[in-house]
Design a protein around this motif. Structure first.
Motif, short mmCIF file in Angstrom:
data_model
loop_
_atom_site.label_atom_id
_atom_site.label_comp_id
_atom_site.label_asym_id
_atom_site.label_seq_id
_atom_site.Cartn_x
_atom_site.Cartn_y
_atom_site.Cartn_z
N PRO A 164 0.82 -1.20 0.03
CA PRO A 164 0.06 0.01 -0.03
C PRO A 164 0.93 1.18 -0.01
O PRO A 164 1.91 1.29 0.64
CB PRO A 164 -0.89 -0.04 1.26
N LEU A 165 0.17 2.34 -0.67
CA LEU A 165 1.15 3.43 -0.60
C LEU A 165 0.42 4.54 0.31
O LEU A 165 -0.86 4.81 0.32
CB LEU A 165 1.10 4.18 -2.11
N GLU A 166 1.24 5.50 0.97
CA GLU A 166 0.45 6.52 1.97
C GLU A 166 0.86 7.87 1.28
O GLU A 166 1.90 8.03 0.84
CB GLU A 166 1.30 6.21 3.16
N PHE A 167 -0.27 8.47 1.57
CA PHE A 167 -0.15 10.07 0.77
C PHE A 167 -0.77 10.79 1.98
O PHE A 167 -1.89 10.57 2.40
CB PHE A 167 -0.82 10.20 -0.35
N THR A 168 -0.21 12.04 2.11
CA THR A 168 -0.60 13.09 3.07
C THR A 168 -1.00 14.35 2.04
O THR A 168 -0.19 14.91 1.32
CB THR A 168 0.13 13.57 4.04
N ILE A 169 -2.35 14.41 2.10
CA ILE A 169 -2.93 15.42 0.93
C ILE A 169 -3.20 16.63 1.76
O ILE A 169 -4.11 16.62 2.64
CB ILE A 169 -3.92 14.92 0.07
N VAL A 170 -3.02 17.88 1.31
CA VAL A 170 -3.21 19.22 1.85
C VAL A 170 -4.27 19.47 0.90
O VAL A 170 -4.10 19.83 -0.05
CB VAL A 170 -2.05 20.16 1.82
N ARG A 171 -5.49 19.75 1.64
CA ARG A 171 -6.77 20.22 0.99
C ARG A 171 -6.48 21.84 0.29
O ARG A 171 -5.89 22.31 0.87
CB ARG A 171 -8.02 20.24 1.82
N ASP A 172 -7.24 22.07 -0.69
CA ASP A 172 -7.10 23.11 -1.38
C ASP A 172 -8.58 23.60 -2.00
O ASP A 172 -9.44 22.66 -2.01
CB ASP A 172 -6.06 23.02 -2.45
N VAL A 173 -8.72 24.79 -2.95
CA VAL A 173 -10.05 25.02 -3.39
C VAL A 173 -9.72 24.21 -4.97
O VAL A 173 -8.97 24.14 -5.55
CB VAL A 173 -9.90 26.42 -3.74
N ILE A 174 -11.04 23.53 -5.02
CA ILE A 174 -10.99 22.60 -6.14
C ILE A 174 -12.19 23.43 -7.05
O ILE A 174 -13.39 23.34 -6.51
CB ILE A 174 -11.51 21.32 -5.86
N PRO A 175 -11.86 23.67 -8.48
CA PRO A 175 -13.14 24.18 -9.26
C PRO A 175 -13.73 22.98 -9.74
O PRO A 175 -13.42 21.89 -9.96
CB PRO A 175 -12.12 24.85 -10.20
N ILE A 176 -15.16 23.41 -9.77
CA ILE A 176 -16.26 22.44 -10.42
C ILE A 176 -16.48 22.97 -11.55
O ILE A 176 -17.52 24.01 -11.70
CB ILE A 176 -17.34 22.14 -9.47
N SER A 177 -16.12 22.55 -12.74
CA SER A 177 -16.32 23.32 -14.02
C SER A 177 -17.86 23.03 -14.38
O SER A 177 -18.44 21.78 -14.26
CB SER A 177 -15.62 22.59 -15.22
N THR A 178 -18.67 24.00 -15.31
CA THR A 178 -19.68 23.82 -15.63
C THR A 178 -19.77 23.54 -17.35
O THR A 178 -20.77 23.40 -17.74
CB THR A 178 -20.78 25.22 -15.53
N ILE A 179 -18.59 23.26 -17.70
CA ILE A 179 -18.21 22.89 -19.06
C ILE A 179 -17.89 21.43 -19.00
O ILE A 179 -16.89 21.02 -18.69
CB ILE A 179 -17.25 23.88 -19.76
N THR A 180 -18.86 20.48 -19.59
CA THR A 180 -18.54 19.30 -19.72
C THR A 180 -17.67 18.89 -20.84
O THR A 180 -16.80 18.26 -20.48
CB THR A 180 -20.04 18.49 -20.16
#
Length: 352
Positions: free
Chosen positions: A175-191
């Protein structure tokens, strides 16, 4: 007094009496309406008191009141709804066009939290999370068997906070371990947006959120740089969103001070008109335009399609749209929940 003067006096007196009668009738009608409303509210309060006094178990008032509000709004129309606090937050993220988290698209496959794809530029993408990765632990606790809602509650969080994930990657034994620092994630309205051929562009909008007009402008510029001379604008399955964003998008294709949409409420207090040049715009396109719609195209999508059709600016292709024709306004409640109530009808420039 002459006969003509007497006749005029009679007419004036008659009109005055009619006006007074109308005022009295209107006042009485309003009084009846108010009395009826008060009586119905008293009835509801009495039922609540009876339940509190005599129901066999302790009343869960949060559930009972939510049920009463939901039932009342259902009697108005299908679009007036009660929104619980957790759903309010989710909706705000969706229509704001961003959220705070780690930035993955995922699905639950055979009980495993499986990464479909990292969102480009997100913390997960930058750390090397891949499509097909299985997240088996979140902050040291098993993620196997979690529901989608449980996954979201664990992975989303304020920008700058960290979450530890343990990943099972195909072809890797340990198994691989990652520590991910959260950030602002854009939610695109263009499919999607791409060139169909050397001169035809395609642009699909999945909803009208706060960022839609800006995203559309960016994608149109990209397609135009690739030689686009005509556009397929796909609004199929687009259930709507913010009215002002629909007006902005329509204004990218309709020149001058032309009406895009107008709304009419019950008593005129919220009647509004929206025009093509009402919001700032960089350029108005004049190339040929085809708009694709289907039965899932509603509300803001219908505003765009209707304005383009009424001004003979493009061709509408597909099925009859949903035909909603209503405007809702959201009102916040003290516990973080909200109600969305239909406040007006909207009409295309030709009055449809």
């Amino acid at each position: 007094m002459s006969g003509r003067q007497r006749k005029t006096s009679v007419i004036i007196v008659s009109l005055t009496l009619l006006l007074l009668a109308a005022i009295i009738m209107a006042h009485n009608s309003l009084a009846v309406l108010q009395n009826n409303r008060e009586e119905q509210l008293k009835k509801l309060l009495k039922v609540a008191r009876l339940a509190d006094l005599y129901y066999v178990e302790e009343v869960n008032w949060e559930e009972a009141v939510e049920g009463a509000i939901t039932g009342m709004l259902e009697k108005l129309d299908p679009h007036s709804v009660y929104i619980p606090p957790e759903k309010v937050k989710e909706n705000k993220e969706s229509f704001a066009g961003k959220y705070e988290g780690i930035g993955i698209q995922f699905d639950i496959i055979n009980g495993y939290l499986t990464v479909i794809a990292p969102i480009p530029g997100s913390p997960s993408d930058q750390l090397g999370i891949r499509s097909g990765d299985r997240i088996i632990k979140i902050n040291g606790e098993s993620a196997i068997g979690l529901t989608s809602d449980e996954v979201i509650s664990r992975l989303k969080g304020p920008r700058g906070t960290a979450v530890r994930v343990t990943i099972q990657r195909p072809g890797v034994s340990e198994p691989l371990e990652f520590t991910i620092v959260r950030d602002v994630i854009p939610i695109s309205t263009i499919t999607a947006h791409f060139m169909v051929d050397d001169s035809t562009g395609y642009l699909a909008i999945n909803r009208f959120a706060a960022i839609t007009a800006r995203e559309v402008e960016e994608k149109l510029a990209e397609l135009e740089a690739q030689g686009m001379k005509r556009l397929l604008l796909d609004l199929r399955g687009n259930s709507g969103g913010y009215l002002h964003e629909a007006v902005k998008v329509a204004g990218k294709f309709i020149p001058g001070h032309k009406l895009i949409v107008y709304t009419r409420g019950r008593d005129g207090r919220i009647d509004e008109e929206y025009y093509a040049d009402q919001f700032p715009r960089k350029v108005v396109r004049s190339y040929p335009l085809i708009v694709l719609i289907d039965r899932g195209s509603a509300s803001a999508s219908e505003i765009v399609a209707g304005a383009i059709q009424d001004h003979d600016r493009g061709l509408i292709v597909g099925e009859n749209s949903f035909g909603k024709g209503l405007v809702q306004k959201e009102f916040s409640l003290q516990d973080g929940s909200a109600v969305r109530i239909t406040t007006a009808r909207y009409y295309t420039p030709s009055g449809r």
